[in-house]
Write an enzyme that holds these catalytic residues in place. Structure first.
Site, PDB file in Angstrom:
ATOM      1  N   PHE A 121      22.266 -63.556 -68.199  1.00  0.00           N
ATOM      2  CA  PHE A 121      21.702 -63.344 -69.554  1.00  0.00           C
ATOM      3  C   PHE A 121      22.785 -63.011 -70.592  1.00  0.00           C
ATOM      4  CE2 PHE A 121      17.274 -61.757 -67.897  1.00  0.00           C
ATOM      5  CZ  PHE A 121      16.995 -63.037 -67.469  1.00  0.00           C
ATOM      6  N   LYS A 217       7.428 -66.905 -66.289  1.00  0.00           N
ATOM      7  CA  LYS A 217       8.255 -67.823 -65.493  1.00  0.00           C
ATOM      8  C   LYS A 217       8.530 -67.230 -64.122  1.00  0.00           C
ATOM      9  CE  LYS A 217      12.386 -70.696 -65.801  1.00  0.00           C
ATOM     10  NZ  LYS A 217      13.413 -71.206 -66.710  1.00  0.00           N
ATOM     11  N   ASN A 245      12.026 -71.091 -61.807  1.00  0.00           N
ATOM     12  CA  ASN A 245      13.422 -70.783 -62.112  1.00  0.00           C
ATOM     13  C   ASN A 245      14.313 -71.332 -60.980  1.00  0.00           C
ATOM     14  OD1 ASN A 245      15.701 -69.463 -63.298  1.00  0.00           O
ATOM     15  ND2 ASN A 245      14.268 -68.006 -64.206  1.00  0.00           N
TER      16      ASN A 245
END
Ligand SMILES: Cc1cc2nc3c(=O)[nH]c(=O)nc-3n(C[C@H](O)[C@H](O)[C@H](O)COP(=O)(O)O)c2cc1C
Length: 364
Positions: A121, A217, A245
């Site tokens: 991230f 997700k 994912n």
């Protein structure tokens, strides 16, 4: 032969993250001018009414989207629709900026058309994303914003991070995605438990004045039992699921990657994600909209996910291996597959490989 087949060996000589950054810079630059956007759109956009999809109150010109992670800082929302995508998903955006994991953190595995990433991230945070989106103006296709928690947030405060990112960005996305499935943030996948997810969705619900659709997700490794336990919550609080994912499995990659941390995308996740789409469609009896993601390189790959129960699909790794013409190729192929199968539009193909589920919904 595609032009990209000539360019790819040169690009693949470059470090993967550097190649990605350069591609993004070129796209951001091209996105600034009306004439470059129009030129690219004339080359890549496929217009066909059979491809149009309505889902969660939104209208998608075609079912092929750009998956999260390509445009983490929401800098390409003007340009990526010109590559022929029917929707785009930016992020993952966390409330505060963070650098992500140490490089190298992105690897190609060309033997099996895969990538391995442990980006963690890396992004400039929700406020920077909001500024970028203000400057860009509305995207020409539906825009999803994928949100996550910061790596240094303690698990008991995770829901606050999702709430904060949503609060800052809620005016900008057409839909939102609660990402609880990246393998590269410690403890994130534990948020797929019913209680943790309920806390996150409730916090978002309180702030969701415009009733924007919120998707969740999932990881391809989620167990059937856990998935089943989420269905009532998802039916009540979410617009749908994104499946899936990246995978932590190393089953279908060469052994030298066995101990390399990160998530694998591309061909090795293809069948896993398709199986999970079918399972989610079955256990929810087709009542939860699904966006399929994982190893889509061709129209046939997209068709299999749609037939398993996905209403829309997304690509990332395919773009790296097949190049910028990918959305057009898939869309043209889907039009062909619709005709070959005697199906009028994408919505009628959703879940068609699961006749029992469709029958239980009372559809023809
Ligand atoms: C380099 C890279 C970064 C990614 N970053 C994110 C991310 O930030 N958030 C997310 O939800 N998914 C992320 N993904 C996962 C993709 O959105 C997608 O779900 C997954 O790669 C499977 O699709 P694909 O096989 O077409 O790549 C990332 C994937 C890659 C390859």
């Amino acid at each position: 032969m595609r032009l990209y087949d000539l360019a790819r060996p040169l690009l693949f000589r470059m470090d993967p993250e550097t190649a990605h950054e350069r591609a993004c810079r070129a796209l951001a630059l091209a996105g600034r001018f009306g004439w470059t956007r129009e030129l690219l759109a004339s080359k890549f956009v496929v217009r066909d009414p059979a491809l149009q999809v309505e889902l969660a109150g939104l209208r998608f010109p075609n079912p092929v989207g750009l998956a999260a992670g390509y445009d983490k800082d929401c800098l390409l929302t003007r340009m990526t629709p010109c590559l022929g995508f029917g929707f785009i998903e930016a992020g993952t955006v966390t409330p505060r900026p963070q650098r992500g994991n140490a490089a190298p953190r992105l690897f190609r595995i060309p033997e099996c058309d895969a990538l391995l990433n442990r980006m963690g991230f890396n992004n400039h945070g929700a406020r920077a994303a909001a500024e970028a989106l203000t400057e860009a103006g509305r995207a020409s296709v539906p825009l999803g914003i994928n949100i996550g928690m910061n790596a240094d947030t303690p698990p008991e405060r995770a829901h606050k991070d999702y709430a904060e990112a949503f609060e800052v960005l809620r005016g900008f996305g057409d839909y939102f995605v609660v990402n609880v499935s990246s393998p590269n943030t410690g403890g994130l996948r534990q948020l797929q438990s019913r209680l943790a997810l309920e806390r996150i969705l409730t916090e978002i619900h309180i702030r969701n004045k415009e009733k924007k659709p919120v998707f969740v997700k999932l990881a391809p490794e989620i167990e059937t039992e856990q998935l089943s336990s989420l269905i009532p919550l998802l039916l009540a609080e979410a617009a749908g699921l994104i499946i899936s994912n990246t995978t932590t499995s190393r089953q279908d990659v060469p052994p030298r990657w066995a101990t390399e941390p990160g998530g694998v995308s591309g061909a090795p996740v293809r069948e896993r994600s398709t199986r999970l789409i079918a399972e989610a469609y079955r256990v929810s009896r087709g009542r939860i909209p699904i966006i399929g993601s994982g190893g889509i390189f061709t129209a046939e790959d997209a068709w299999r996910k749609i037939s398993a129960g996905a209403s829309l699909v997304q690509v990332y790794t395919g773009l790296v291996y097949r190049g910028p013409g990918l959305a057009r190729e898939i869309n043209e192929g889907l039009v062909r597959l619709l005709r070959q199968n005697g199906v009028a539009r994408i919505a009628d193909a959703v879940g068609r490989s699961q006749p029992e589920t469709v029958a239980s919904q009372g559809r023809p």
